[in-house]
Write a protein that holds these residues in place. Structure first.
Motif, PDB file in Angstrom:
ATOM      1  N   TRP A  35       8.072   1.112   2.768  1.00 36.66           N
ATOM      2  CA  TRP A  35       7.183  -0.058   2.807  1.00 36.66           C
ATOM      3  C   TRP A  35       6.076   0.139   3.850  1.00 36.66           C
ATOM      4  O   TRP A  35       4.939  -0.299   3.652  1.00 36.66           O
ATOM      5  CB  TRP A  35       7.998  -1.305   3.103  1.00 36.66           C
ATOM      6  CG  TRP A  35       7.285  -2.618   2.979  1.00 36.66           C
ATOM      7  CD1 TRP A  35       7.223  -3.604   3.911  1.00 36.66           C
ATOM      8  CD2 TRP A  35       6.544  -3.133   1.845  1.00 36.66           C
ATOM      9  NE1 TRP A  35       6.500  -4.682   3.459  1.00 36.66           N
ATOM     10  CE2 TRP A  35       6.072  -4.410   2.187  1.00 36.66           C
ATOM     11  CE3 TRP A  35       6.252  -2.608   0.584  1.00 36.66           C
ATOM     12  CZ2 TRP A  35       5.326  -5.181   1.310  1.00 36.66           C
ATOM     13  CZ3 TRP A  35       5.481  -3.379  -0.287  1.00 36.66           C
ATOM     14  CH2 TRP A  35       5.035  -4.651   0.075  1.00 36.66           C
ATOM     15  N   LEU A  36       6.386   0.816   4.948  1.00 29.82           N
ATOM     16  CA  LEU A  36       5.385   1.118   5.965  1.00 29.82           C
ATOM     17  C   LEU A  36       4.298   2.022   5.392  1.00 29.82           C
ATOM     18  O   LEU A  36       3.113   1.841   5.671  1.00 29.82           O
ATOM     19  CB  LEU A  36       6.069   1.798   7.157  1.00 29.82           C
ATOM     20  CG  LEU A  36       5.199   2.160   8.353  1.00 29.82           C
ATOM     21  CD1 LEU A  36       4.653   0.917   9.040  1.00 29.82           C
ATOM     22  CD2 LEU A  36       5.990   3.013   9.345  1.00 29.82           C
ATOM     23  N   ARG A  37       4.702   2.990   4.581  1.00 33.38           N
ATOM     24  CA  ARG A  37       3.713   3.867   3.946  1.00 33.38           C
ATOM     25  C   ARG A  37       2.840   3.095   2.976  1.00 33.38           C
ATOM     26  O   ARG A  37       1.616   3.269   2.940  1.00 33.38           O
ATOM     27  CB  ARG A  37       4.421   5.022   3.228  1.00 33.38           C
ATOM     28  CG  ARG A  37       3.481   5.929   2.451  1.00 33.38           C
ATOM     29  CD  ARG A  37       4.196   7.148   1.900  1.00 33.38           C
ATOM     30  NE  ARG A  37       5.274   6.791   0.984  1.00 33.38           N
ATOM     31  CZ  ARG A  37       5.101   6.489  -0.314  1.00 33.38           C
ATOM     32  NH1 ARG A  37       3.873   6.490  -0.827  1.00 33.38           N
ATOM     33  NH2 ARG A  37       6.131   6.200  -1.073  1.00 33.38           N
ATOM     34  N   VAL A  38       3.441   2.214   2.172  1.00 34.23           N
ATOM     35  CA  VAL A  38       2.709   1.461   1.158  1.00 34.23           C
ATOM     36  C   VAL A  38       1.724   0.488   1.801  1.00 34.23           C
ATOM     37  O   VAL A  38       0.563   0.382   1.379  1.00 34.23           O
ATOM     38  CB  VAL A  38       3.690   0.700   0.247  1.00 34.23           C
ATOM     39  CG1 VAL A  38       2.950  -0.280  -0.666  1.00 34.23           C
ATOM     40  CG2 VAL A  38       4.509   1.687  -0.578  1.00 34.23           C
ATOM     41  N   THR A  39       2.167  -0.243   2.832  1.00 37.37           N
ATOM     42  CA  THR A  39       1.345  -1.318   3.397  1.00 37.37           C
ATOM     43  C   THR A  39       0.396  -0.847   4.494  1.00 37.37           C
ATOM     44  O   THR A  39      -0.695  -1.398   4.655  1.00 37.37           O
ATOM     45  CB  THR A  39       2.234  -2.430   3.966  1.00 37.37           C
ATOM     46  OG1 THR A  39       3.131  -1.866   4.937  1.00 37.37           O
ATOM     47  CG2 THR A  39       3.036  -3.106   2.858  1.00 37.37           C
ATOM     48  N   CYS A  40       0.789   0.163   5.253  1.00 36.91           N
ATOM     49  CA  CYS A  40       0.016   0.561   6.429  1.00 36.91           C
ATOM     50  C   CYS A  40      -0.461   2.006   6.390  1.00 36.91           C
ATOM     51  O   CYS A  40      -1.195   2.438   7.294  1.00 36.91           O
ATOM     52  CB  CYS A  40       0.847   0.342   7.700  1.00 36.91           C
ATOM     53  SG  CYS A  40       1.368  -1.372   7.950  1.00 36.91           S
ATOM     54  N   GLY A  41      -0.045   2.773   5.380  1.00 36.08           N
ATOM     55  CA  GLY A  41      -0.498   4.156   5.272  1.00 36.08           C
ATOM     56  C   GLY A  41       0.103   5.094   6.303  1.00 36.08           C
ATOM     57  O   GLY A  41      -0.497   6.127   6.628  1.00 36.08           O
TER      58      GLY A  41
END
Length: 246
Positions: A50-56
């Motif tokens: 989710w960190l990758r999806v929302t914040c890159g």
């Protein structure tokens, strides 16, 4: 947009914490530790995704060839943010953590931790805290669990260095288990304070195992600290030379 992504990440983190901290423990408490572990670590894996999806925020691991799954290790790692407490379950084999006892009192989060057999320590207890770490930590290692230790004891900002404590080195030396040193730059992308997360790729560097047979805890700690801090200097130099993603 970056603040929006950070807010979305926080929403997912809180929602998943409610599920894995309140609902899941009620459903899985009769299961064995191994099965509980398989279920509960999905919380960390979900939030890293989710960190990758929302914040890159992505990550890359170097030195995975040093992760020998045939025997437990004491992982002694730099600690810069909450990121590594979520991500290490995807990098290292079945594990538990040496942590501050007060973390066990946090609603939901602490309840979930308790189901994973951590090694809680009371820093105010002095020598008793160390003896508890050595006793309980060796039990976990003898059960086949890897033990994660942050030898500086708390999160450090990028560029900072704390005092390395001997507990993890003593644990490894007393049981004859190897130490796996780890350097990382997670604080560059997930700062200690605030909700903003910066897009980019976290670097995790895993060093060669440090054998403890025939070595004192002081020698093991010195070798570990030297490797981690030398590797940190290289990571930080690359961070300075690489523009942060916008």
């Amino acid at each position: 947009m970056r603040y929006l992504g950070a807010l979305l990440f926080q929403a997912g983190l809180i929602s998943s914490s409610l599920i894995y901290g309140l609902i899941m423990p009620l459903l899985i408490w009769p299961l064995s530790h191994e099965r509980r572990y398989r279920v509960l670590i999905q919380w960390g894996r979900f939030n890293i995704w989710w960190l990758r999806v929302t914040c890159g925020v992505r990550y890359r691991v170097r030195g995975l060839e040093h992760v020998d799954t045939s025997r437990p290790h004491v992982v002694m790692s730099k600690h810069q943010s909450a990121w590594e407490t979520l991500a290490f379950v995807s990098i290292f084999p079945r594990q538990t953590w040496v942590l501050k006892r007060e973390l066990m009192r946090i609603p939901l989060f602490g309840w979930t931790l308790a189901m994973l057999n951590p090694v809680p320590i009371d820093r105010s207890a002095g020598r008793q805290a160390l003896e508890g770490l050595l006793r309980e930590g060796k039990k976990r290692l003898d059960q086949g669990l890897w033990v994660i230790v942050f030898p500086e004891g708390t999160r450090m900002n990028p560029g900072e260095k704390g005092r390395y404590r001997q507990g993890g080195a003593q644990l490894a030396a007393r049981g004859g288990y190897p130490v796996l040193p780890v350097a990382l730059n997670s604080g560059t992308y997930w700062p200690r304070r605030g909700i903003l997360r910066h897009p980019g790729t976290i670097e995790v560097s895993v060093g060669p195992p440090i054998e403890t047979q025939g070595r004192s805890a002081a020698e093991v700690l010195a070798l570990t600290e030297d490797w981690i801090e030398s590797e940190m200097a290289q990571l930080e130099a690359r961070d300075e030379a690489t523009p942060r993603e916008q």
